[in-house]
Design an enzyme around this catalytic site. Structure first.
Site, PDB file in Angstrom:
ATOM      1  N   ASP A  15       0.838  -1.192   0.000  1.00 36.36           N
ATOM      2  CA  ASP A  15       0.000   0.000   0.000  1.00 36.36           C
ATOM      3  C   ASP A  15       0.878   1.247   0.000  1.00 36.36           C
ATOM      4  OD1 ASP A  15      -2.222  -1.653   0.217  1.00 36.36           O
ATOM      5  OD2 ASP A  15      -2.283  -1.488   2.407  1.00 36.36           O
ATOM      6  N   ARG A  16       0.344   2.329  -0.520  1.00 37.94           N
ATOM      7  CA  ARG A  16       1.109   3.581  -0.568  1.00 37.94           C
ATOM      8  C   ARG A  16       1.672   3.998   0.793  1.00 37.94           C
ATOM      9  NH1 ARG A  16      -0.943   9.260  -3.418  1.00 37.94           N
ATOM     10  NH2 ARG A  16       1.024  10.391  -3.187  1.00 37.94           N
TER      11      ARG A  16
END
Length: 246
Positions: free
Chosen positions: A58-59
């Site tokens: 995930d970012r």
């Protein structure tokens, strides 16, 4: 000019592993401006060729992520992930004092993107999801949050056995110990406290280790990603030095 640098953890003719910073996209995203830096584009420039996706982070999650330098190796690694032949280890900070250790076996309904997954079936049954964790340390801070005069937290190592979207974040929320800095599944009051008292505005979830057999040579690889200096300094304040890779 890109604000991020490539921190290479491992590289050979077939694979390259990077310590991804928190906040860096792995791929271009429709929800971010076209000029937003992403790891795939950075690797394409570095390699002067294609970087083949094997798995994702995930970012807001930082840590070790592996790409293939050719399609065949990437496909072999994809199969290894699917067959659960890759051991993944994460480090996170959770609200409250967690149990010393446990296995979370809690199926998760697939998270669908409104645009990217608009043709997907929204009524699919939950998928099996298993995470094993152990508590490494605890801290009590003299910071009032909500109705409590102090705030308690745990440093936790998690080994997910499956790879569902936001699995660790959702599992820790399920056991009432959401992660600090998690704006989707966490507790906004604790996130705010860390922004105000520690100038911390990131998710405290780090992919610290991947262990697997090299898809070409068969050699056992254990790739570790150190936490960044901000996290290391914060955890040192809490007396957690020596409990995680640096």
């Amino acid at each position: 000019m890109c604000e991020y640098d490539l921190e290479i953890l491992f590289e050979d003719d077939n694979l390259i592993a990077i310590n991804k910073p928190s906040g860096l996209l792995v791929h271009p995203s429709w929800i971010a401006p076209r000029s937003t830096p992403n790891l795939t584009s950075m690797l394409k420039e570095y390699l002067q060729g294609t970087a083949y996706t094997i798995h994702r982070l995930d970012r807001p999650t930082s840590g070790v992520i592996v790409f293939g330098k050719n399609k065949e190796t990437a496909q072999r690694m994809n199969h290894m992930f699917a067959e659960r032949e890759v051991q993944k280890t994460y480090l996170c900070m959770a609200r409250g004092y967690t149990p010393e250790g446990d296995i979370i076996d809690y199926p998760l309904k697939e998270k669908l993107d409104k645009l990217a997954d608009k043709m997907a079936n929204p009524d699919k049954p939950p998928q099996d999801a298993v995470s094993e964790y152990r508590r490494l340390g605890t801290v009590e801070l003299p910071i009032p949050v909500g109705k409590y005069p102090v705030a308690r937290y745990s440093l936790v190592e998690v080994k997910p056995k499956t790879g569902r979207k936001h699995q660790i974040r959702r599992h820790m929320k399920h056991i009432s110990h959401p992660l600090v800095g998690d704006t989707k599944h966490g507790d906004g009051r604790h996130n705010k406290a860390f922004r105000e008292h520690f100038d911390l505005d990131r998710l405290l979830l780090m992919a610290t280790e991947l262990s697997f057999r090299h898809p070409e040579s068969g050699e056992l690889l254990t790739l570790q990603a150190p936490v960044d200096s901000q996290v290391d300094e914060l955890f040192s304040q809490f007396g957690w030095s020596g409990l995680y890779p640096v």
